[in-house]
Design an enzyme around this catalytic site. Sequence first.
Site, PDB file in Angstrom:
ATOM      1  N   ASP A  47       1.136  -0.939   0.444  1.00 56.39           N
ATOM      2  CA  ASP A  47      -0.071  -0.283  -0.130  1.00 56.39           C
ATOM      3  C   ASP A  47       0.991   1.203  -0.137  1.00 56.39           C
ATOM      4  O   ASP A  47       1.388   1.035   0.473  1.00 56.39           O
ATOM      5  CB  ASP A  47      -1.058  -0.006   1.129  1.00 56.39           C
ATOM      6  CG  ASP A  47      -1.869  -1.197   1.144  1.00 56.39           C
ATOM      7  OD1 ASP A  47      -2.007  -1.888   0.398  1.00 56.39           O
ATOM      8  OD2 ASP A  47      -2.741  -1.026   2.174  1.00 56.39           O
ATOM      9  N   TYR A  75       5.019  -8.515   8.500  1.00 59.47           N
ATOM     10  CA  TYR A  75       4.523  -6.970   8.855  1.00 59.47           C
ATOM     11  C   TYR A  75       5.119  -6.654  10.202  1.00 59.47           C
ATOM     12  O   TYR A  75       4.549  -7.527  10.630  1.00 59.47           O
ATOM     13  CB  TYR A  75       3.652  -6.440   8.447  1.00 59.47           C
ATOM     14  CG  TYR A  75       2.890  -7.231   6.786  1.00 59.47           C
ATOM     15  CD1 TYR A  75       3.916  -6.220   5.520  1.00 59.47           C
ATOM     16  CD2 TYR A  75       3.132  -8.299   6.433  1.00 59.47           C
ATOM     17  CE1 TYR A  75       3.281  -6.306   4.764  1.00 59.47           C
ATOM     18  CE2 TYR A  75       2.581  -8.826   4.972  1.00 59.47           C
ATOM     19  CZ  TYR A  75       2.315  -7.665   4.016  1.00 59.47           C
ATOM     20  OH  TYR A  75       2.606  -7.843   2.924  1.00 59.47           O
ATOM     21  N   ASP A  89      -7.335   2.179   6.643  1.00 62.04           N
ATOM     22  CA  ASP A  89      -6.076   1.882   7.294  1.00 62.04           C
ATOM     23  C   ASP A  89      -6.032   4.424   7.579  1.00 62.04           C
ATOM     24  O   ASP A  89      -7.515   5.109   7.857  1.00 62.04           O
ATOM     25  CB  ASP A  89      -5.078   2.241   6.284  1.00 62.04           C
ATOM     26  CG  ASP A  89      -5.043   3.058   5.063  1.00 62.04           C
ATOM     27  OD1 ASP A  89      -5.619   4.057   5.358  1.00 62.04           O
ATOM     28  OD2 ASP A  89      -4.966   2.215   3.637  1.00 62.04           O
ATOM     29  N   ARG A 181      -5.020  -5.178   6.627  1.00 62.02           N
ATOM     30  CA  ARG A 181      -5.938  -3.963   6.700  1.00 62.02           C
ATOM     31  C   ARG A 181      -6.596  -4.474   7.689  1.00 62.02           C
ATOM     32  O   ARG A 181      -7.273  -4.293   8.555  1.00 62.02           O
ATOM     33  CB  ARG A 181      -5.924  -3.306   5.704  1.00 62.02           C
ATOM     34  CG  ARG A 181      -4.598  -2.148   5.890  1.00 62.02           C
ATOM     35  CD  ARG A 181      -5.848  -1.248   4.520  1.00 62.02           C
ATOM     36  NE  ARG A 181      -5.535  -1.937   2.633  1.00 62.02           N
ATOM     37  CZ  ARG A 181      -6.310  -2.050   1.715  1.00 62.02           C
ATOM     38  NH1 ARG A 181      -7.179  -1.145   2.081  1.00 62.02           N
ATOM     39  NH2 ARG A 181      -6.062  -2.744   0.611  1.00 62.02           N
TER      40      ARG A 181
END
Length: 310
Positions: A47, A75, A89, A181
């Site tokens: 992203d 992550y 987000d 997300r």
Amino acid sequence: MVSKRNRRNVSGILLLDKPAGGTSNQVLQWAKRLFVARKAGHTGSLDPLATGLLPLCFGEATKVSGFLLDADKRYRVTCRLGQTTTTADAEGELLSERPVPALDADAVAGVLERFTGEHDQVPPMYSAVKHQGERLYRLARRGEEVDRRARRVSVYAIALVALGDDTLTLDVHCSKGTYVRTLVEDIGEALGAGAHVTALRRTGLGPFTGETLVTADELEAAAEQGYEALDALLLPPEAGLTGWPDVNLDADSAHFLCQGQAVFVPRAPRADWVRLFGPGGFIGMGVLLDDGRVAPRRLMVSKSSGEKRV
């Protein structure tokens, strides 16, 4: 602007530390221009908000990129509890706001444990998944929402790194296709507060888990020094296949294999995929056949001759 004819046949893998703000493709095109590379590709989108590991494959290394696309990911994600947004987000519009209940590390860890393992996950509307040929995020920007097919994903581990009054930082190890997300949204709901991502950094992809990354500033500085400095930042294509067993071939076997023929290799490793090496170095990727022979699947091409390496 360099013409296509004058671009370089450079090959290798760059472990770029993607900066926040740009798409993965924008970053790829920028790096490709710096290298004056003829061919390049990335190994899975991040992203615009996200930073961290973005392996870029140049030249013959693009033949390895498909295997990296299928690799697992790691992550570090920071979440804001008590708020949900349209994009899940910090770039989205606020959807809802709720008080955050008192949480302790043990309670959070118990919730996180419920999200490990295999799950059916519905891709978010703000994603690059296509619906009838159009990216979902384009539909979402027009205010449209469509049914999305759930995908089977695996979350191998989630570890709590830090817990604040209304923030949560997690380390996530997951399969390809997992939307962090969406995972954060679901965890927020399970904690009774809702949540959205405020920072996301990819820390690992397949075989790349602890290497030093090249920053954008370092890449630009190398470009000012010239091609030699740039090329010194590249890993060889076979670095993307670390963990695969190696098959070392003599000159004759390497020659026949590069002609597309399967060859018999005594004591060949028992594995689906292998890395092939000849006297001149890395040849490409192969598979082990039931009769014990090794067959070529994706072969490297020599920069100097344009022929498959032996």
